[in-house]
Design an enzyme around this catalytic site. Structure first.
Site, short mmCIF file in Angstrom:
data_model
loop_
_atom_site.label_atom_id
_atom_site.label_comp_id
_atom_site.label_asym_id
_atom_site.label_seq_id
_atom_site.Cartn_x
_atom_site.Cartn_y
_atom_site.Cartn_z
N ASP A 1 -9.05 8.56 2.57
CA ASP A 1 -8.39 8.50 1.26
C ASP A 1 -7.05 7.77 1.43
OD1 ASP A 1 -6.57 9.63 -0.99
OD2 ASP A 1 -8.54 10.38 -1.57
N ASP B 1 -9.79 5.40 -3.00
CA ASP B 1 -8.64 4.87 -3.70
C ASP B 1 -7.82 3.87 -2.88
OD1 ASP B 1 -8.11 7.08 -2.13
OD2 ASP B 1 -7.04 8.20 -3.69
N HIS C 1 -5.49 17.73 -0.75
CA HIS C 1 -4.05 18.01 -0.92
C HIS C 1 -3.74 19.51 -1.05
CE1 HIS C 1 -3.00 13.85 -1.17
NE2 HIS C 1 -3.64 13.64 -2.31
#
Length: 311
Positions: free
Chosen positions: A162, A246, A125
């Site tokens: 992800d 995740d 990110h």
């Protein structure tokens, strides 16, 4: 050739507030799982600190200096609404970036066939001049830039599975025609980027947003039908992976419902493609995964498949 596990205890010194999902225990649980006897053949490597020159390939000097200036001497400080720094954070992020660089060096030299970087905080990110989403430096982007500019590769691909879109990696590399960035992620979800019409400056970005509730069958169809053919057509000389776990059904921060077996299947698909097009060269870096048990199990399954393909 063996599989490398690249990590460093400094990753445990990056502290976040109590109750924060990106916690020290994430790395502790992953490393404990990888201490099991079935992982004895891993080549365990201490992650070096990245050189500033490595980081400056993707982040401007002013941003790196701002990070340094914002590091506290004690306690924990907020860099944004959910990204924090503690006295040990700078060393941790330099080790994370350095692990990606070392992994690229080892894989491209033929010392190992593939590598997994078990570091924290995650990186995908972190934008060019912005720390966000628990991330401060773009580890996988730093590794990709090192492969291109130091080792002289012509093409590298990044596969990001992800559950959150890798907005940072896209921001850092979407203008570089030598890089293909492919992301599967839940949408809508943080950070709100990753629409299918975000295709990069050179049609070198493939975003595959998936709805909440996406499970094994639907995910595997997208991965087989879109991810792998796109990477194969690009013909990279190295595949890098942003390995976030995740999208697991147990994860508290998202609503996809993949299983540990799905992550093994994804990894096997990446490795088989790498065997086909780039001599098996894969560098994987840990990103998200916030249910501790699911994270440990899925990361273990991921590394087990890497090892099987390095034998």
């Amino acid at each position: 050739m063996p599989t490398a596990l690249i990590t460093h205890p400094d990753g445990l010194k990056h502290l976040t507030p109590e109750g924060h999902p990106e916690q020290v225990a994430r790395l502790e649980r992953v490393l404990a799982a990888l201490d099991a006897p079935q992982f004895a053949a891993l080549q365990r490597v201490s992650a070096p600190k990245a050189a500033d020159d490595d980081i400056l390939r993707v982040h401007p000097a002013a941003y790196v200096q701002r990070l340094r200036d914002n590091m506290p001497e004690a306690g924990v400080v907020a860099l944004d609404a959910d990204t924090y720094a503690s006295p040990g954070t700078l060393d941790a992020v330099y080790r994370g970036a350095g692990a990606a660089v070392r992994a690229v060096d080892m894989v491209l030299s033929g010392e190992v066939r593939n590598a997994f970087c078990a570091t924290r905080p995650p990186g995908h990110h972190a934008e060019r001049e912005t720390a966000m989403g628990f991330c401060l430096l773009g580890n996988v982007a730093i590794g990709a830039a090192h492969a291109l500019d130091h080792h002289g590769l012509d093409r590298v691909a990044i596969i990001d599975f992800d559950v959150h879109h890798g907005n940072g990696t896209q921001d850092l590399l979407e203008d570089d025609a030598r890089v293909l960035f492919v992301s599967t992620h839940q949408s809508p979800l943080y950070p709100g980027t990753g629409a299918a019409d975000e295709t990069g400056a050179h049609n070198n970005v493939l975003n595959l947003p998936l709805p909440p509730g996406t499970g094994s069958a639907a995910y595997r169809q997208v991965f087989t039908g879109r991810v792998l053919p796109t990477v194969r057509e690009f013909a990279p000389q190295l595949i890098l992976v942003s390995a976030g776990f995740d999208a697991h059904a147990a994860d508290p921060l998202a609503q996809m419902v993949l299983t540990t077996q799905d992550f093994a299947w994804i990894t096997a698909g990446i490795c088989a493609l790498a065997d086909e097009i780039c001599d098996g060269r894969v560098v994987s870096t840990l990103e998200g995964g916030y249910d501790l048990q699911a994270l440990a199990e899925a990361a273990s399954a991921h590394v087990k498949v890497l090892m099987e393909h390095s034998a």
